[in-house]
Design an enzyme around this catalytic site. Structure first.
Site, PDB file in Angstrom:
ATOM      1  N   ARG A   1      12.499  11.046  -3.061  1.00 13.42           N
ATOM      2  CA  ARG A   1      11.528  10.012  -3.425  1.00 13.42           C
ATOM      3  C   ARG A   1      12.188   9.093  -4.445  1.00 13.42           C
ATOM      4  O   ARG A   1      13.289   9.358  -4.913  1.00 13.42           O
ATOM      5  CB  ARG A   1      10.185  10.588  -3.909  1.00 13.42           C
ATOM      6  N   GLY A   2      11.447   8.009  -4.786  1.00 16.17           N
ATOM      7  CA  GLY A   2      12.038   6.981  -5.639  1.00 16.17           C
ATOM      8  C   GLY A   2      12.609   5.905  -4.723  1.00 16.17           C
ATOM      9  O   GLY A   2      13.308   6.230  -3.736  1.00 16.17           O
ATOM     10  N   ALA A   3      12.307   4.644  -5.027  1.00 18.42           N
ATOM     11  CA  ALA A   3      12.598   3.557  -4.079  1.00 18.42           C
ATOM     12  C   ALA A   3      14.064   3.514  -3.614  1.00 18.42           C
ATOM     13  O   ALA A   3      14.334   3.531  -2.403  1.00 18.42           O
ATOM     14  CB  ALA A   3      12.162   2.224  -4.688  1.00 18.42           C
TER      15      ALA A   3
ATOM     16  N   ARG B   1       7.079   5.608   4.399  1.00 18.80           N
ATOM     17  CA  ARG B   1       6.468   5.246   3.112  1.00 18.80           C
ATOM     18  C   ARG B   1       6.415   3.717   3.041  1.00 18.80           C
ATOM     19  O   ARG B   1       7.459   3.059   3.075  1.00 18.80           O
ATOM     20  CB  ARG B   1       7.250   5.841   1.926  1.00 18.80           C
TER      21      ARG B   1
ATOM     22  N   GLN C   1       5.626  13.232 -11.624  1.00 19.94           N
ATOM     23  CA  GLN C   1       7.071  12.951 -11.607  1.00 19.94           C
ATOM     24  C   GLN C   1       7.631  12.837 -13.024  1.00 19.94           C
ATOM     25  O   GLN C   1       8.792  13.158 -13.260  1.00 19.94           O
ATOM     26  CB  GLN C   1       7.362  11.645 -10.851  1.00 19.94           C
TER      27      GLN C   1
ATOM     28  N   ASP D   1       8.838  -0.385  -7.155  1.00 24.47           N
ATOM     29  CA  ASP D   1       8.971  -0.079  -5.724  1.00 24.47           C
ATOM     30  C   ASP D   1       9.046  -1.333  -4.881  1.00 24.47           C
ATOM     31  O   ASP D   1       9.604  -1.332  -3.787  1.00 24.47           O
ATOM     32  CB  ASP D   1       7.818   0.806  -5.261  1.00 24.47           C
TER      33      ASP D   1
ATOM     34  N   ASN E   1       4.640  -0.428  -8.947  1.00 28.32           N
ATOM     35  CA  ASN E   1       5.296   0.822  -9.364  1.00 28.32           C
ATOM     36  C   ASN E   1       4.221   1.907  -9.354  1.00 28.32           C
ATOM     37  O   ASN E   1       3.048   1.653  -9.042  1.00 28.32           O
ATOM     38  CB  ASN E   1       5.942   0.664 -10.749  1.00 28.32           C
ATOM     39  N   LYS E   2       4.625   3.114  -9.670  1.00 27.35           N
ATOM     40  CA  LYS E   2       3.718   4.268  -9.606  1.00 27.35           C
ATOM     41  C   LYS E   2       2.379   3.983 -10.277  1.00 27.35           C
ATOM     42  O   LYS E   2       2.338   3.349 -11.327  1.00 27.35           O
ATOM     43  CB  LYS E   2       4.423   5.454 -10.287  1.00 27.35           C
TER      44      LYS E   2
END
Ligand code: MRU
Length: 351
Positions: A50-52, A95, A201, A242, A252-253
């Protein structure tokens, strides 16, 4: 100045993609080998990776894995290309918010579409490109880190949200790349990490990777940021992104927007650190960014146990969009972009 991280999140391994399984950190730290395209789809969707930027590389690997499978099926060149393009689009759908996934897989699609060569050459070209993207990601992150370190005051406490670290990239980080570069110059710098509900996270990954590299980190829950800002204990906020629209609005998150509002209110500079591949120049504002809706169980359960009435309704957007006016700068590998963002982004892209 670069500070080497001990973490290598994802690496092409000849005929498979080797990645750290991020669903089990901090209880276990282990690598898994993803061997098929369908398994890569699941690895991205279920957030093993995960993570862009990291899912961009995973997507590029996924296309190679599908290509290796189709090579064994005695397809004509045309059938091979058609099936591979279809599966590439399938990978992109795993995603929707992080544009880096689309960015990397579209590069692979261009190689497939534009190739006039045989299947073996296409596979070689796809592999070469995936490995190139992988290596470049680390170099880009180090540049982001070094530009970002220039705005970190001596002895600063940097607040971050989610994990935009080595674990969200190939191995250095964007927001935590800024932290690593700042720490290399000044080891009195420290981090406050938001827990980042629902998937934690910040708690599980950010504290883990910073502790592993010996960088001081304090865990706080998501609701605490204003309290510490009011006390003057936060000098700067730096998060990843992201997807960034042409006007600088940044997804973003979920929870990042709240942190940015609080930072504005308390006069704490709020920075985004992201590679240019996170900027989607095709969309004018954050209103056009697709927001992933994730499983309700992420909210209703903690460690497999329900934490609410089973009659409660649930909504679980994975990301929010921070409006450009709350962002002091976007730290990229080409320097720090400042408002007005449409102008500085166009300059960075030479358009
Ligand atoms: O849902 P996740 O864990 O993939 O979300 C990650 C983030 O929001 C990161 O901050 C973002 O991808 C930037 S990573 C360098």
């Amino acid at each position: 100045m670069a500070f080497e991280s001990k973490i290598r999140t994802i690496k092409w391994n000849g005929d498979s993609s080797r990645m750290i399984d991020q669903t089990i950190i901090p209880y276990e730290f282990k690598y898994v080998d993803i061997k098929t395209g369908d398994d890569m789809f699941v690895a991205i969707k279920d957030m093993i990776v995960r993570g862009a930027p990291a899912i961009g590389i995973a997507g590029a690997h996924g296309v190679v894995l599908y290509a290796l499978e189709f090579e064994k099926q005695n397809l004509s060149l045309e059938e091979f290309k058609k099936k591979l393009i279809e599966k590439s689009d399938y990978l992109i759908s795993s995603r929707p918010t992080a544009v880096n996934l689309k960015w990397a897989v579209e590069q692979q699609k261009d190689i497939i579409k534009n190739s006039k060569s045989d299947i073996q050459t296409i596979i070689n070209d796809l592999t070469t490109n995936a490995v190139k993207l992988e290596n470049e990601d680390i170099e880009i992150n180090k540049k982001i880190g070094d530009y970002g370190a220039e705005v970190v005051p001596k002895g600063a406490t940097i607040l971050t949200h989610c994990n935009a670290g080595a674990l969200a990239t190939v191995g250095y980080g964007t927001a935590l790349g800024v932290v690593r570069s700042a720490y290399a110059k000044d080891n009195t710098v420290q981090v406050f990490a938001d827990e980042t509900r629902p998937r934690q996270q910040g708690a599980r990954l950010t504290t883990f990777e910073l502790a592993m590299d010996g960088i001081p980190v304090t865990l706080i829950t998501d609701g605490m940021c204003s309290y510490f800002m009011k006390k003057g204990m936060i000098d700067l906020v730096c998060t990843g992104a992201d997807r960034i629209a042409l006007n600088g609005d940044s997804a973003n998150k979920i929870g990042t927007y709240t942190v940015a509002i609080s930072a504005k209110y308390h006069n704490v500079p709020f920075y985004i650190a992201a590679p240019l591949s996170t900027i989607d120049i095709n969309i004018k504002s954050g209103d056009e960014i697709p927001i992933e809706e994730r499983s309700h169980e992420e909210v209703t359960h903690i460690n497999g146990k329900i934490v609410c009435s089973d009659k409660a309704k649930v909504i679980n957007p994975g990301f929010d969009v921070t409006p450009n006016e709350l962002i002091a700068g976007i730290i990229t590998e080409k320097g720090i972009l400042r408002p007005p963002y449409e102008k500085s982004i166009k300059e960075a892209f030479n358009i």
